[in-house]
Write a protein that holds these residues in place. Sequence first.
Motif, short mmCIF file in Angstrom:
data_model
loop_
_atom_site.label_atom_id
_atom_site.label_comp_id
_atom_site.label_asym_id
_atom_site.label_seq_id
_atom_site.Cartn_x
_atom_site.Cartn_y
_atom_site.Cartn_z
N ARG A 5 0.82 -1.22 0.00
CA ARG A 5 0.00 0.00 0.00
C ARG A 5 0.85 1.27 0.00
N MET A 6 2.14 1.12 -0.43
CA MET A 6 2.98 2.32 -0.46
C MET A 6 2.79 3.03 -1.79
N GLU A 7 3.07 4.35 -1.82
CA GLU A 7 2.92 5.11 -3.07
C GLU A 7 4.05 4.80 -4.04
N LEU A 9 8.15 2.74 -4.49
CA LEU A 9 9.11 1.78 -3.95
C LEU A 9 10.04 2.50 -2.99
N ARG A 10 10.63 1.72 -2.10
CA ARG A 10 11.67 2.27 -1.22
C ARG A 10 13.00 2.29 -1.98
N THR A 11 13.20 1.29 -2.83
CA THR A 11 14.47 1.14 -3.54
C THR A 11 14.70 2.33 -4.48
N ARG A 12 15.94 2.78 -4.53
CA ARG A 12 16.25 3.92 -5.41
C ARG A 12 16.01 3.53 -6.87
N ALA A 71 -1.83 -22.78 -8.27
CA ALA A 71 -1.23 -22.94 -6.94
C ALA A 71 -0.43 -24.23 -6.88
N PHE A 72 0.72 -24.13 -6.27
CA PHE A 72 1.53 -25.31 -5.96
C PHE A 72 0.95 -25.88 -4.67
N ALA A 73 0.50 -27.14 -4.72
CA ALA A 73 -0.23 -27.69 -3.57
C ALA A 73 0.52 -28.78 -2.82
N LEU A 103 11.81 -22.72 -5.09
CA LEU A 103 10.72 -22.04 -4.39
C LEU A 103 11.06 -20.56 -4.34
N ALA A 104 10.32 -19.77 -5.10
CA ALA A 104 10.55 -18.31 -5.12
C ALA A 104 9.28 -17.67 -4.58
N THR A 105 8.99 -17.99 -3.33
CA THR A 105 7.66 -17.72 -2.78
C THR A 105 7.61 -16.48 -1.90
N GLY A 106 8.64 -15.65 -1.96
CA GLY A 106 8.52 -14.32 -1.38
C GLY A 106 8.83 -14.19 0.10
N LEU A 107 8.33 -13.09 0.68
CA LEU A 107 8.66 -12.75 2.07
C LEU A 107 8.18 -13.80 3.06
N LYS A 275 1.71 -23.83 8.71
CA LYS A 275 0.73 -23.02 7.98
C LYS A 275 0.85 -23.21 6.47
N ARG A 276 1.78 -24.03 6.02
CA ARG A 276 1.98 -24.21 4.57
C ARG A 276 1.95 -25.69 4.22
N PRO A 277 0.74 -26.27 4.08
CA PRO A 277 0.66 -27.70 3.81
C PRO A 277 1.39 -28.10 2.53
N GLU A 278 1.54 -27.17 1.59
CA GLU A 278 2.20 -27.52 0.33
C GLU A 278 3.68 -27.88 0.52
N PHE A 279 4.24 -27.46 1.64
CA PHE A 279 5.66 -27.76 1.89
C PHE A 279 5.84 -28.92 2.88
N SER A 349 14.55 -11.77 -2.69
CA SER A 349 13.47 -10.93 -2.17
C SER A 349 13.86 -9.48 -1.97
N GLY A 350 14.49 -8.90 -2.92
CA GLY A 350 14.81 -7.47 -2.86
C GLY A 350 15.36 -7.04 -4.19
N ILE A 351 14.99 -5.85 -4.64
CA ILE A 351 15.37 -5.42 -5.98
C ILE A 351 16.89 -5.22 -6.14
N PRO A 352 17.56 -4.62 -5.12
CA PRO A 352 18.95 -4.21 -5.38
C PRO A 352 19.88 -5.32 -5.86
C1 LIG Z 1 4.75 -3.67 1.31
C2 LIG Z 1 6.05 -4.13 0.72
C3 LIG Z 1 6.89 -3.22 0.12
C4 LIG Z 1 8.12 -3.62 -0.42
N1 LIG Z 1 8.93 -2.69 -1.03
C5 LIG Z 1 10.11 -3.10 -1.56
C6 LIG Z 1 10.98 -2.18 -2.23
O1 LIG Z 1 10.73 -0.99 -2.33
N2 LIG Z 1 12.15 -2.64 -2.72
C7 LIG Z 1 12.50 -3.97 -2.63
O2 LIG Z 1 13.56 -4.33 -3.12
N3 LIG Z 1 11.69 -4.86 -2.02
C8 LIG Z 1 10.52 -4.46 -1.48
N4 LIG Z 1 9.71 -5.37 -0.86
C9 LIG Z 1 10.16 -6.74 -0.75
C10 LIG Z 1 9.49 -7.55 -1.85
O3 LIG Z 1 8.90 -8.65 -1.24
C11 LIG Z 1 10.48 -7.99 -2.92
O4 LIG Z 1 11.23 -7.00 -3.47
C12 LIG Z 1 9.84 -8.71 -4.10
O5 LIG Z 1 8.47 -8.68 -4.17
C13 LIG Z 1 10.28 -10.11 -3.96
O6 LIG Z 1 9.93 -10.79 -5.11
P1 LIG Z 1 9.76 -12.33 -5.05
O7 LIG Z 1 9.45 -12.77 -6.43
O8 LIG Z 1 10.93 -12.94 -4.34
O9 LIG Z 1 8.51 -12.57 -4.08
P2 LIG Z 1 7.00 -12.14 -4.24
O10 LIG Z 1 6.86 -10.91 -5.07
O11 LIG Z 1 6.41 -12.12 -2.87
O12 LIG Z 1 6.38 -13.35 -5.06
C14 LIG Z 1 6.15 -14.62 -4.49
C15 LIG Z 1 5.06 -15.26 -5.26
O13 LIG Z 1 4.93 -16.62 -4.88
C16 LIG Z 1 3.56 -16.95 -4.91
N5 LIG Z 1 3.31 -18.16 -4.14
C17 LIG Z 1 3.55 -18.41 -2.83
N6 LIG Z 1 3.15 -19.64 -2.51
C18 LIG Z 1 2.65 -20.19 -3.64
C19 LIG Z 1 2.06 -21.46 -3.94
N7 LIG Z 1 1.91 -22.43 -3.04
N8 LIG Z 1 1.64 -21.67 -5.22
C20 LIG Z 1 1.77 -20.71 -6.17
N9 LIG Z 1 2.32 -19.51 -5.94
C21 LIG Z 1 2.74 -19.26 -4.68
C22 LIG Z 1 2.90 -15.72 -4.33
O14 LIG Z 1 1.52 -15.68 -4.65
C23 LIG Z 1 3.69 -14.61 -4.99
O15 LIG Z 1 3.14 -14.22 -6.21
C24 LIG Z 1 8.48 -4.98 -0.34
C25 LIG Z 1 7.61 -5.91 0.26
C26 LIG Z 1 6.40 -5.48 0.78
C27 LIG Z 1 5.50 -6.49 1.43
#
Ligand SMILES: Cc1cc2nc3c(=O)[nH]c(=O)nc-3n(C[C@H](O)[C@H](O)[C@H](O)COP(=O)(O)OP(=O)(O)OC[C@H]3O[C@@H](n4cnc5c(N)ncnc54)[C@H](O)[C@@H]3O)c2cc1C
Length: 408
Positions: A5-7, A9-12, A71-73, A103-107, A275-279, A349-352
Amino acid sequence: MTYARMETLRTRKDAVGPALGIPSLTFRAWFEAQYGAQAYLDMGLIPRPMWMEYLVWYRRVLDLDVVNETAFAGLDFREDGLLALQVETGGQARKVFARRVVLATGLDGLGAPMQPEVANRVSPRFVKHGADLIDMALLKGKRVAIVGAGASAMDNAAAALEAGALRVDIFVRRPDIPRIDKFTGVGSQGMTHGYLGLPDADKWTYMVAGERAQIPPPRHSVQRVSRHPNAFFHVASPVDDLVEMGDGVEVVTPKGRYAADLVIFATGFSVDFGKRPEFAALRDRILLWQDVYTPPPGWEHAGIGASPYLGPAFEFRPKPDLDIATADAVSRISCFAYPAVPSHGKITSGIPSISEGATRLATGLTRSLFVEDRANHLDRFLGFDTPELLGDEWTDADLEEEVNRANG
Ligand SMILES: Cc1cc2nc3c(=O)[nH]c(=O)nc-3n(C[C@H](O)[C@H](O)[C@H](O)COP(=O)(O)OP(=O)(O)OC[C@H]3O[C@@H](n4cnc5c(N)ncnc54)[C@H](O)[C@@H]3O)c2cc1C
């Protein structure tokens, strides 16, 4: 585009992001091609929806095979060494077979949004996590409590205020909002490429000290909140209790009791296999930091201890008691998500540094597949006989002289 919900990115804006060293793939190239070089110079930070547009373009020009709404289940280890993924698209289940899985499943890559126990003391209708989908328009005229002091706390507070919330109270445990962003401050090529080689004790110290210092919210995010007169910051205010009162709740802190219609916990994510039965196939099979490293007294940290202890190419490492086949299968799965950070530093999990992370991952995958297929590669090498020279490029000088002598 859902819960961020930010306007901006934080990253330059000039971080090269996922461009993998190709100038024309950068955000800058994409932006300048449409709006010109001056517009790029005039822009401060990248607006969030614009970053999404760039990623959609990136996907299109690279023709990436992204399958949406899928979805990966779950995952099975097969006897032939293949990994069988259960995937679901529109309610239809199917299997996908793979030799390697990333697994590139984010934060919340191996877990879920984290809330303190106190959140469970009232009906769930009064409680959200900052990563939930929240219809902010419904908060018009409402009293909103935000728990946390990070970027997401500020983003949620600002979104509620901009939607017309009556008041927003932000509760911060610490006596101050964190001010110093250590990881960005000491970011360098050395850190990006060198962190992996550090001894475990150093990695642990970086991680725990970083967690304790916390990452401050961006200055502009805090200002986006504080410009509203109906935003109230409460420091040294851990939420000790939540109590239902009529059609709302009371937030109880050491400093007072505050009425709210909704409490939003912007309290981060944790590694939580429950909390993640898929894993489930990985649970209890992968080596975690707590299995291999005992911190000195005073440096304990359950969250970092629960993070996977990864190999040099992000591969999971098997627990020592597994049979060989299962151990091999585990190490054919890589974690390119946030829980990789204690092992690899901030290159997932970060742009830089995402390109450096991706290169390390791809190099490791290539190496392991090549080694696995080494018999084929060696056969190919031994059997390879396509000539480079055809024999008409040179003559044998001695042979020529002999011919000349014979001819007199
Ligand atoms: C509010 C917020 C602001 C941020 N701002 C910045 C920023 O300014 N600069 C920066 O560098 N980073 C920022 N981040 C960190 C951000 O998470 C990463 O930069 C970026 O999104 C990471 O990309 P990713 O592909 O690793 O993960 P994500 O973008 O989180 O993608 C993971 C994907 O995996 C999918 N997934 C998970 N489990 C399953 C499953 N079982 N089956 C199918 N799909 C699945 C999810 O639905 C998601 O689409 C921010 C994060 C948040 C929450």
